[in-house]
Design a protein around this motif. Structure first.
Motif, mmCIF file in Angstrom:
data_model
loop_
_atom_site.group_PDB
_atom_site.id
_atom_site.type_symbol
_atom_site.label_atom_id
_atom_site.label_comp_id
_atom_site.label_asym_id
_atom_site.label_seq_id
_atom_site.Cartn_x
_atom_site.Cartn_y
_atom_site.Cartn_z
ATOM 1 N N GLN A 1 0.643 -1.142 0.036
ATOM 2 C CA GLN A 1 -0.048 -0.025 0.023
ATOM 3 C C GLN A 1 0.778 1.478 0.127
ATOM 4 O O GLN A 1 0.509 2.311 -0.510
ATOM 5 C CB GLN A 1 -0.859 0.008 1.138
ATOM 6 N N LEU A 2 2.069 1.134 0.680
ATOM 7 C CA LEU A 2 2.837 2.499 0.781
ATOM 8 C C LEU A 2 3.355 2.707 -0.682
ATOM 9 O O LEU A 2 3.463 3.875 -1.114
ATOM 10 C CB LEU A 2 4.190 2.063 1.953
ATOM 11 N N ASP A 3 3.754 1.678 -1.303
ATOM 12 C CA ASP A 3 4.575 2.188 -2.728
ATOM 13 C C ASP A 3 3.572 2.614 -3.660
ATOM 14 O O ASP A 3 3.542 3.562 -4.363
ATOM 15 C CB ASP A 3 5.161 0.538 -3.134
ATOM 16 N N GLU A 4 2.124 2.033 -3.505
ATOM 17 C CA GLU A 4 0.949 2.748 -4.238
ATOM 18 C C GLU A 4 0.954 4.124 -4.163
ATOM 19 O O GLU A 4 0.848 5.110 -4.771
ATOM 20 C CB GLU A 4 -0.083 1.929 -4.015
ATOM 21 N N GLN A 5 0.812 4.533 -2.335
ATOM 22 C CA GLN A 5 0.694 5.938 -2.063
ATOM 23 C C GLN A 5 1.934 6.844 -2.423
ATOM 24 O O GLN A 5 1.752 7.946 -2.998
ATOM 25 C CB GLN A 5 0.327 5.936 -0.572
ATOM 26 N N ARG A 6 2.953 6.332 -2.586
ATOM 27 C CA ARG A 6 4.043 7.094 -2.851
ATOM 28 C C ARG A 6 4.240 7.500 -4.317
ATOM 29 O O ARG A 6 4.411 8.694 -4.621
ATOM 30 C CB ARG A 6 5.694 6.394 -2.560
ATOM 31 N N SER A 7 3.778 6.405 -5.132
ATOM 32 C CA SER A 7 3.508 6.711 -6.589
ATOM 33 C C SER A 7 2.467 7.843 -6.868
ATOM 34 O O SER A 7 2.505 8.684 -7.553
ATOM 35 C CB SER A 7 3.367 5.434 -7.461
ATOM 36 N N ARG A 8 1.047 7.547 -6.064
ATOM 37 C CA ARG A 8 0.261 8.580 -6.177
ATOM 38 C C ARG A 8 0.341 9.876 -5.672
ATOM 39 O O ARG A 8 -0.030 11.027 -6.295
ATOM 40 C CB ARG A 8 -1.201 7.919 -5.615
ATOM 41 N N LEU A 9 1.200 10.040 -4.499
ATOM 42 C CA LEU A 9 1.651 11.191 -4.206
ATOM 43 C C LEU A 9 2.565 12.008 -5.028
ATOM 44 O O LEU A 9 2.276 13.268 -5.402
ATOM 45 C CB LEU A 9 2.322 11.145 -2.570
ATOM 46 N N ALA A 10 3.477 11.321 -5.840
ATOM 47 C CA ALA A 10 4.472 12.033 -6.716
ATOM 48 C C ALA A 10 3.601 12.296 -8.004
ATOM 49 O O ALA A 10 4.088 13.451 -8.770
ATOM 50 C CB ALA A 10 5.475 10.990 -6.967
ATOM 51 N N ALA A 11 2.384 11.600 -8.365
ATOM 52 C CA ALA A 11 1.787 11.809 -9.773
ATOM 53 C C ALA A 11 1.210 13.108 -9.660
ATOM 54 O O ALA A 11 0.684 13.527 -10.745
ATOM 55 C CB ALA A 11 0.775 10.712 -9.828
ATOM 56 N N ALA A 12 0.885 13.826 -8.512
ATOM 57 C CA ALA A 12 0.275 15.144 -8.473
ATOM 58 C C ALA A 12 1.096 16.274 -8.855
ATOM 59 O O ALA A 12 0.703 17.462 -9.135
ATOM 60 C CB ALA A 12 -0.277 15.412 -7.098
ATOM 61 N N PHE A 13 2.549 16.008 -8.904
ATOM 62 C CA PHE A 13 3.501 17.121 -9.409
ATOM 63 C C PHE A 13 4.164 16.964 -10.946
ATOM 64 O O PHE A 13 3.825 15.607 -11.390
ATOM 65 C CB PHE A 13 4.838 16.796 -8.440
#
Length: 837
Positions: A799-811
């Motif tokens: 879940q953490l890897d998915e949220q890291r990717s989604r967190l970076a996708a907003a930039f």
């Protein structure tokens, strides 16, 4: 109590004055270290101006609470405003030069760093070479004053910043170590550099020791004020004892290390940037001036009577004007520089010549270029100077351009001006008055000199042997006199006419009968000259009257070369000099007439030979053949072609423009270049250039790639944490580091749940519910009663890897790339209040 605190606050901070003293001390050390490069007192103006500008801008910025960026902009504006008077004194020559000085300041800010090592030291205030020193001092003092007046705690940064001026002076300094100094039986090989190192490192070490002790004292004082516990009475004595001990240890270390290291190091081991840069101007692309010698005697156009230059001053004390000195014979011509020119035979900027002032006991000569300068001297790049030159000062509107284009070779005692000299240009020469030279017959060859055999015609060797005069100076003097007596002066292949009273020619003034003479100075031409002399001598006998032995025809071009080759064959180093004999000096009766009435015309251009004796001094002598005795009857003369007008002088090549880069030295060599460059060799230059570019890119990319690798290793280490609770806590740290590298704030004292809310609000792509779940999971793993299972840790990381990717996708993409090499996560850390594991 409050009054006492206000009193302590009102006291001047001792650390502020120590910091300022350290900065000013290192400025003084840097200026002292830079003195060998410049050796001009204008250096003091440059350094002091940089310090004043830096202090003024920083103090004004602190009063108005400016940011670093605004202080930097104001410093740059002050630099542009005051840089010209502080670093380019030559700009005050005229209003036009003052305006151009600001353009030169901008250009020099970028380009003069390389130029500084391509000009022989000391450079004085030559052109814009003080600009690098001004930039270094201004940048370092501005940064240092910003730290000092900003009362920053990072006082240690002052040391590397203020050591930069000293490093600048060392890197751009000279290769000379100076005279060694004896200290207690030890030899200090480089005393100046040693003093600079001791002062700089000693000041830095003392500053750090005192600053560290001062910080400790302040900390103890604050602790005592907070706790009410007073320091022991002997504490200050102990502090002083520790400082004195540190200083004593440093002095003992210097006293031992300096002599030992100086004794172990050889002076020749000093290498600086100047060691790897050749500051010479290669002038071999210009036509040898001796090959165009006969152009000065032409009647159409009338270069014979045209004024090449005019002069006034101490002509009698200086004797001759040297236009060009040619020391290298390649079998075709005498040249100023050899084909494999090195620093000893090349020309260079010598600022000490163009910035020197009048000295006592020097002779002065003012020279003005005339209308016949180009026609008589061909390329016009060779600048008339004098032997023993000590200084040259240019005048007129182009003074800066002429100074910039002046190059000199102290070995050849010859100058070159790459900014084309034009009629009306003037300059003043200061030189040592010429002393009387030793007679040619008294000379002996230098020790170890070997008679030359290469590029010596066989007929010359046979003629020298047939004279039976032996070797040494007496033989050389006798051979030169016989060569001149048995030669006949002729400047032309075709008859110049009889001349008129209004248009005299060399033939009319010499009063002789015209004889055809080929131009050139190749081995074939010189060999034919001696072949004619040999045949006539064999015909009439060696003891025949002088008039019966006259057989060689030519002028100073051929006879100077022939005389130099005779000297070389006897073991005397020789060179040919083209120039003028000034009025009032001692001249040979058969020589080309000296300049008259303060004017040197084409008819006064001559060539002479200088030979070096055992005392290493150069002795000049005249080589012009006689013009009174005609050629002997029925001589065997040099054959003349049927179409003489088709004879061309050697190396009649197109002259490169004077604006050619004088410091290039990379001459194209098309000799022996294969026409078919196919094959692997044709790709070598492209591969070499491509490989160099690739290597530079790899070097630049190495730190960035290292950061990416370190972050990947850190993530792998966190994922491999042995305990499940540690893996989950480390996973949360990885998420926080990702957010921080993307530019989001660090958690600080926030809890994990609060940090999750902060990050979900900053990134619309992130799932706030999942982030909150992850935060609760990390808290349970750290503070819960039971350890999580390995499967729970694996699900947490997924879940953490998915949220890291989604967190970076907003930039945006560029910000994600910057996050890969960001250092923010290493500086801020990922620990949060109440959640440390």
């Amino acid at each position: 109590m409050a009054a006492r605190r206000r009193g302590r606050a009102a006291r001047p901070d001792t650390a502020l004055f120590v910091d300022l003293g350290f900065v000013l001390a290192l400025v003084a050390v840097g200026a002292f270290a830079a003195w060998p490069i410049y050796q001009t007192w204008y250096l003091v103006v440059t350094v002091a101006g940089a310090v004043v500008i830096a202090a003024g801008v920083v103090l004004l910025g602190r009063l108005r609470r400016w940011s670093w960026g605004l202080i930097s902009v104001c410093t740059a504006a002050a630099y542009l405003a005051f840089g010209v008077p502080l670093a380019i004194p030559s700009a005050f020559a005229s209003r036009a030069d003052l305006v151009l000085g600001y353009r030169d300041l901008v250009v020099a800010t970028v380009g003069d760093w390389k130029k500084l090592v391509t000009v022989d030291a000391p450079v004085g205030h030559f052109q814009t070479l003080l600009v690098p020193l001004l930039v270094t001092m201004l940048v370092c003092t501005t940064a240092a004053f910003s730290i000092v007046f900003g009362r920053a705690r990072s006082y240690g940064v002052l040391v590397p910043i203020m050591l930069l001026p000293t490093a600048f002076a060392i890197v751009f300094g000279t290769t000379s170590n100076g005279h060694p100094l004896e200290i207690g039986g030890f030899q200090v090989a480089a005393p100046t550099h040693t003093v600079v190192g001791v002062l700089a490192l000693g000041a830095a070490g003392g500053f750090l020791v005192w600053r560290g002790q001062h910080a400790r004292t302040l900390a103890l004082r604050e602790a005592a004020a907070a706790s009410g516990i007073r320091r022991p009475a002997g504490a200050s004595v102990g502090s002083a004892r520790r400082i004195a001990g540190a200083v004593a240890v440093a002095l003992v270390g210097l006293a031992v290390a300096v002599p030992l290291s100086s004794t172990a190091l050889e002076p020749s081991q000093r290498h600086v940037l100047r060691s790897a840069v050749d500051p010479t101007a290669q002038l071999s692309q210009y036509t040898s001036p001796l090959t165009t010698y006969r152009a000065a005697f032409s009647a159409d156009p009338d270069t014979y009577n045209a004024a090449v230059l005019s002069y006034s001053g101490d002509a009698r004390q200086l004797g001759r004007l040297r236009v060009a000195t040619m020391s290298f014979y390649n079998g075709q011509q005498y040249t100023v520089l050899p084909s494999d020119s090195d620093r000893s035979s090349a020309f260079a900027h010598l600022p000490q010549l163009t910035s020197a002032s009048h000295g006592s006991g020097l002779a002065s000569l003012d020279v003005t270029i005339g209308k016949g300068f180009d026609a008589a001297l061909g390329s016009g790049v060779w600048m008339p100077t004098v032997d023993g030159l000590k200084a040259v000062g240019f005048g007129g509107a182009d003074v800066n351009a002429l100074t910039d284009g002046f190059y000199y070779n102290t070995t050849l005692q010859a100058g070159a001006e790459l900014h084309k000299l034009s009629p009306g240009d003037s300059y003043t020469l200061l030189a040592t008055p010429q002393a009387a030279t030793a007679p040619l017959g008294s000379l002996t060859p230098p020790q170890g000199a070997v008679p030359a055999t290469a590029d010596i015609p066989d007929s010359l060797t046979q003629w020298v042997q047939s004279q039976n005069l032996g070797t040494g100076g007496q033989a050389l003097a006798g051979l030169i006199q016989r060569l001149r007596d048995r030669g006949f002066l002729s400047h032309s292949l075709v008859s110049p006419g009889t001349g008129t009273a209004s248009d005299p020619t060399w033939l009319r003034e010499t009063g002789g009968k015209f004889q055809q003479s080929l131009a050139g100075e190749s081995m074939d031409r010189i060999g034919e000259l001696f072949s004619d002399l040999l045949r006539q001598q064999q015909k009439v006998g060696a003891d025949a009257p002088a008039a019966s032995l006259v057989a060689g025809v030519g002028d100073d071009e051929q006879f100077a070369v022939a005389s130099a080759l005779i000297a070389e064959s006897l073991g005397f180093p020789a060179r040919v000099v083209l120039g003028f004999t000034l009025a009032g000096s001692e001249t040979d009766a058969g020589a080309i007439p000296a300049c008259d009435g303060g004017v040197c015309r084409g008819k006064n251009l001559t060539a002479w030979v200088e030979v070096q004796g055992a005392d290493q001094k150069w002795v000049p002598f005249t080589t012009t053949p006689q013009s009174k005795l005609p050629l002997a009857k029925q001589p065997v003369t040099t054959s003349v072609p049927k179409l003489p007008t088709q004879v061309q002088q050697h190396v009649a090549t197109v002259q490169p423009p004077p604006e050619a880069n004088p410091t290039g030295g990379n001459r194209q060599n098309n000799d022996r270049t294969p026409k078919d460059a196919a094959g692997p060799a044709a790709w070598l230059p492209a591969l070499r250039i491509g490989g160099t570019i690739l290597l530079v890119l790899l070097i630049l990319a190495a730190p960035l790639a290292s950061l990416v690798i370190v972050k990947a290793a850190r993530r792998r280490e966190r994922r491999a944490t042995p305990s499940s609770a540690g893996r989950i806590a480390s996973g949360w740290d990885e998420l926080v580091d990702t957010a921080v590298d993307l530019g989001l704030p660090a958690p600080g004292v926030r809890t994990r749940v609060e940090a999750a809310a902060l990050y979900s609000a900053a990134s619309r792509a992130a799932d706030s519910t999942t982030l909150r779940t992850l935060a609760h999971g990390a808290d349970d793993a750290v503070f819960g009663a039971f350890d999580p299972t390995p499967d729970e840790a694996d699900r947490f990381w997924a879940q953490l890897d998915e949220q890291r990717s989604r967190l970076a996708a907003a930039f945006p993409r560029w910000k994600r790339l910057l996050a890969l090499v960001s250092l923010r996560s290493f500086r801020t850390g990922s620990r949060i209040g109440g959640g440390e594991r």
